[in-house]
Design a protein around this motif. Structure first.
Motif, PDB file in Angstrom:
ATOM      1  N   ASP A  29       0.812  -1.218   0.000  1.00 33.72           N
ATOM      2  CA  ASP A  29       0.000   0.000   0.000  1.00 33.72           C
ATOM      3  C   ASP A  29       0.847   1.271   0.000  1.00 33.72           C
ATOM      4  O   ASP A  29       0.376   2.323  -0.415  1.00 33.72           O
ATOM      5  CB  ASP A  29      -0.920   0.031   1.224  1.00 33.72           C
ATOM      6  N   ASN A  30       2.076   1.174   0.482  1.00 27.96           N
ATOM      7  CA  ASN A  30       2.961   2.333   0.581  1.00 27.96           C
ATOM      8  C   ASN A  30       4.399   1.892   0.303  1.00 27.96           C
ATOM      9  O   ASN A  30       5.215   1.802   1.219  1.00 27.96           O
ATOM     10  CB  ASN A  30       2.831   2.976   1.966  1.00 27.96           C
ATOM     11  N   PRO A  31       4.723   1.613  -0.962  1.00 26.14           N
ATOM     12  CA  PRO A  31       6.042   1.054  -1.287  1.00 26.14           C
ATOM     13  C   PRO A  31       7.215   1.970  -0.959  1.00 26.14           C
ATOM     14  O   PRO A  31       8.321   1.492  -0.709  1.00 26.14           O
ATOM     15  CB  PRO A  31       5.967   0.765  -2.779  1.00 26.14           C
ATOM     16  N   ALA A  32       7.026   3.293  -0.922  1.00 25.74           N
ATOM     17  CA  ALA A  32       8.118   4.221  -0.625  1.00 25.74           C
ATOM     18  C   ALA A  32       8.387   4.347   0.878  1.00 25.74           C
ATOM     19  O   ALA A  32       9.395   4.927   1.280  1.00 25.74           O
ATOM     20  CB  ALA A  32       7.817   5.595  -1.212  1.00 25.74           C
ATOM     21  N   ASN A  33       7.513   3.781   1.713  1.00 31.82           N
ATOM     22  CA  ASN A  33       7.639   3.924   3.160  1.00 31.82           C
ATOM     23  C   ASN A  33       8.969   3.379   3.661  1.00 31.82           C
ATOM     24  O   ASN A  33       9.312   2.227   3.408  1.00 31.82           O
ATOM     25  CB  ASN A  33       6.482   3.221   3.868  1.00 31.82           C
ATOM     26  N   GLY A  34       9.710   4.238   4.367  1.00 30.93           N
ATOM     27  CA  GLY A  34      10.982   3.822   4.955  1.00 30.93           C
ATOM     28  C   GLY A  34      12.132   3.725   3.970  1.00 30.93           C
ATOM     29  O   GLY A  34      13.209   3.274   4.327  1.00 30.93           O
ATOM     30  N   GLN A  35      11.921   4.135   2.746  1.00 29.70           N
ATOM     31  CA  GLN A  35      12.939   3.962   1.702  1.00 29.70           C
ATOM     32  C   GLN A  35      13.811   5.199   1.509  1.00 29.70           C
ATOM     33  O   GLN A  35      14.687   5.196   0.650  1.00 29.70           O
ATOM     34  CB  GLN A  35      12.261   3.639   0.356  1.00 29.70           C
ATOM     35  N   CYS A  36      13.620   6.281   2.274  1.00 30.57           N
ATOM     36  CA  CYS A  36      14.285   7.542   1.939  1.00 30.57           C
ATOM     37  C   CYS A  36      15.808   7.480   2.037  1.00 30.57           C
ATOM     38  O   CYS A  36      16.496   7.932   1.128  1.00 30.57           O
ATOM     39  CB  CYS A  36      13.724   8.704   2.744  1.00 30.57           C
ATOM     40  N   GLY A  37      16.352   6.930   3.111  1.00 26.32           N
ATOM     41  CA  GLY A  37      17.811   6.893   3.262  1.00 26.32           C
ATOM     42  C   GLY A  37      18.475   6.039   2.208  1.00 26.32           C
ATOM     43  O   GLY A  37      19.423   6.474   1.539  1.00 26.32           O
ATOM     44  N   VAL A  38      17.983   4.834   2.030  1.00 31.00           N
ATOM     45  CA  VAL A  38      18.574   3.916   1.061  1.00 31.00           C
ATOM     46  C   VAL A  38      18.406   4.448  -0.363  1.00 31.00           C
ATOM     47  O   VAL A  38      19.310   4.350  -1.191  1.00 31.00           O
ATOM     48  CB  VAL A  38      18.014   2.479   1.241  1.00 31.00           C
ATOM     49  N   THR A  39      17.264   5.057  -0.647  1.00 28.38           N
ATOM     50  CA  THR A  39      17.024   5.622  -1.982  1.00 28.38           C
ATOM     51  C   THR A  39      17.926   6.823  -2.232  1.00 28.38           C
ATOM     52  O   THR A  39      18.502   6.953  -3.321  1.00 28.38           O
ATOM     53  CB  THR A  39      15.540   6.004  -2.143  1.00 28.38           C
ATOM     54  N   ALA A  40      18.088   7.683  -1.243  1.00 28.77           N
ATOM     55  CA  ALA A  40      18.982   8.837  -1.404  1.00 28.77           C
ATOM     56  C   ALA A  40      20.405   8.388  -1.721  1.00 28.77           C
ATOM     57  O   ALA A  40      21.090   9.000  -2.547  1.00 28.77           O
ATOM     58  CB  ALA A  40      18.962   9.706  -0.149  1.00 28.77           C
ATOM     59  N   LEU A  41      20.839   7.305  -1.102  1.00 27.44           N
ATOM     60  CA  LEU A  41      22.186   6.774  -1.369  1.00 27.44           C
ATOM     61  C   LEU A  41      22.313   6.261  -2.796  1.00 27.44           C
ATOM     62  O   LEU A  41      23.281   6.568  -3.503  1.00 27.44           O
ATOM     63  CB  LEU A  41      22.518   5.661  -0.374  1.00 27.44           C
ATOM     64  N   VAL A  42      21.339   5.485  -3.255  1.00 24.58           N
ATOM     65  CA  VAL A  42      21.390   4.914  -4.609  1.00 24.58           C
ATOM     66  C   VAL A  42      21.284   6.022  -5.661  1.00 24.58           C
ATOM     67  O   VAL A  42      22.023   6.019  -6.648  1.00 24.58           O
ATOM     68  CB  VAL A  42      20.295   3.836  -4.800  1.00 24.58           C
ATOM     69  N   VAL A  43      20.397   6.985  -5.441  1.00 26.75           N
ATOM     70  CA  VAL A  43      20.257   8.103  -6.379  1.00 26.75           C
ATOM     71  C   VAL A  43      21.545   8.924  -6.405  1.00 26.75           C
ATOM     72  O   VAL A  43      21.985   9.371  -7.466  1.00 26.75           O
ATOM     73  CB  VAL A  43      19.025   8.964  -6.036  1.00 26.75           C
ATOM     74  N   HIS A  44      22.188   9.095  -5.262  1.00 25.27           N
ATOM     75  CA  HIS A  44      23.475   9.797  -5.202  1.00 25.27           C
ATOM     76  C   HIS A  44      24.515   9.057  -6.037  1.00 25.27           C
ATOM     77  O   HIS A  44      25.303   9.679  -6.750  1.00 25.27           O
ATOM     78  CB  HIS A  44      23.919   9.937  -3.738  1.00 25.27           C
ATOM     79  N   ASP A  45      24.514   7.732  -5.961  1.00 24.44           N
ATOM     80  CA  ASP A  45      25.425   6.927  -6.787  1.00 24.44           C
ATOM     81  C   ASP A  45      25.171   7.163  -8.273  1.00 24.44           C
ATOM     82  O   ASP A  45      26.111   7.237  -9.066  1.00 24.44           O
ATOM     83  CB  ASP A  45      25.258   5.430  -6.497  1.00 24.44           C
ATOM     84  N   LEU A  46      23.897   7.246  -8.648  1.00 26.11           N
ATOM     85  CA  LEU A  46      23.523   7.369 -10.062  1.00 26.11           C
ATOM     86  C   LEU A  46      23.686   8.775 -10.618  1.00 26.11           C
ATOM     87  O   LEU A  46      24.117   8.950 -11.758  1.00 26.11           O
ATOM     88  CB  LEU A  46      22.062   6.938 -10.251  1.00 26.11           C
ATOM     89  N   LEU A  47      23.310   9.780  -9.831  1.00 25.33           N
ATOM     90  CA  LEU A  47      23.232  11.143 -10.350  1.00 25.33           C
ATOM     91  C   LEU A  47      24.223  12.118  -9.726  1.00 25.33           C
ATOM     92  O   LEU A  47      24.342  13.252 -10.196  1.00 25.33           O
ATOM     93  CB  LEU A  47      21.814  11.702 -10.142  1.00 25.33           C
ATOM     94  N   GLY A  48      24.891  11.704  -8.646  1.00 21.63           N
ATOM     95  CA  GLY A  48      25.784  12.630  -7.959  1.00 21.63           C
ATOM     96  C   GLY A  48      24.977  13.640  -7.177  1.00 21.63           C
ATOM     97  O   GLY A  48      23.902  13.350  -6.675  1.00 21.63           O
ATOM     98  N   GLY A  49      25.477  14.861  -7.104  1.00 16.64           N
ATOM     99  CA  GLY A  49      24.776  15.913  -6.378  1.00 16.64           C
ATOM    100  C   GLY A  49      24.994  15.804  -4.889  1.00 16.64           C
ATOM    101  O   GLY A  49      26.036  15.348  -4.432  1.00 16.64           O
ATOM    102  N   LYS A  50      23.985  16.208  -4.136  1.00 12.08           N
ATOM    103  CA  LYS A  50      24.070  16.249  -2.675  1.00 12.08           C
ATOM    104  C   LYS A  50      22.909  15.473  -2.060  1.00 12.08           C
ATOM    105  O   LYS A  50      21.881  15.288  -2.690  1.00 12.08           O
ATOM    106  CB  LYS A  50      23.997  17.703  -2.190  1.00 12.08           C
ATOM    107  N   ILE A  51      23.111  15.068  -0.829  1.00 10.91           N
ATOM    108  CA  ILE A  51      22.035  14.476  -0.030  1.00 10.91           C
ATOM    109  C   ILE A  51      21.644  15.525   1.006  1.00 10.91           C
ATOM    110  O   ILE A  51      22.501  16.051   1.722  1.00 10.91           O
ATOM    111  CB  ILE A  51      22.481  13.167   0.649  1.00 10.91           C
TER     112      ILE A  51
END
Length: 123
Positions: A29-51
């Motif tokens: 029902d809420n697939p993004a729940n609790g995913q913010c830290g791990v997702t920020a890390l993976v997106v940082h790997d892919l796109l760079g930038g800042k967290i």
């Protein structure tokens, strides 16, 4: 397009990859729940930038800033509007929201999906 992948491709790959293996708070029902830290890390790997992070009633919420643009792939987990404080953060703080096993799982699944999408589109 940012880097090798578009944000639409990345969000599609994330939604396919998010599971109980990437966050113990995940639900159908809420697939993004609790995913913010791990997702920020993976997106940082892919796109760079800042967290960056902002404080919410449930605690710190992590997201990315790429080329000056805020990208929060996990905002859908919240029913209320997020008032971003844009507090600078880093990989170490985001890792406190996850663990190595969840991070490796999500990164591998997302990269597999993105690579598959790009192979399908080759002439």
């Amino acid at each position: 397009m940012m880097g090798l992948y578009t944000t639409d491709e990345i969000i599609d790959a994330l939604f396919k990859a998010w599971s109980f293996q990437s966050s113990s708070k995940w639900s159908k029902d809420n697939p993004a729940n609790g995913q913010c830290g791990v997702t920020a890390l993976v997106v940082h790997d892919l796109l760079g930038g800042k967290i960056n992070k902002t404080v919410l009633p449930s605690g710190w919420h992590f997201y990315n800033v790429v080329n000056g643009t805020r990208i929060d792939f996990t905002s859908s987990q919240f029913s209320e509007e997020i008032f971003y404080r844009d507090v600078p953060s880093n990989r170490e703080e985001a890792f406190q929201d996850t663990n190595e096993e969840q991070y490796r799982y999500l990164k591998e699944r997302v990269l597999d999906d993105l690579n598959y999408m790009h192979e399908e589109n080759r002439p």
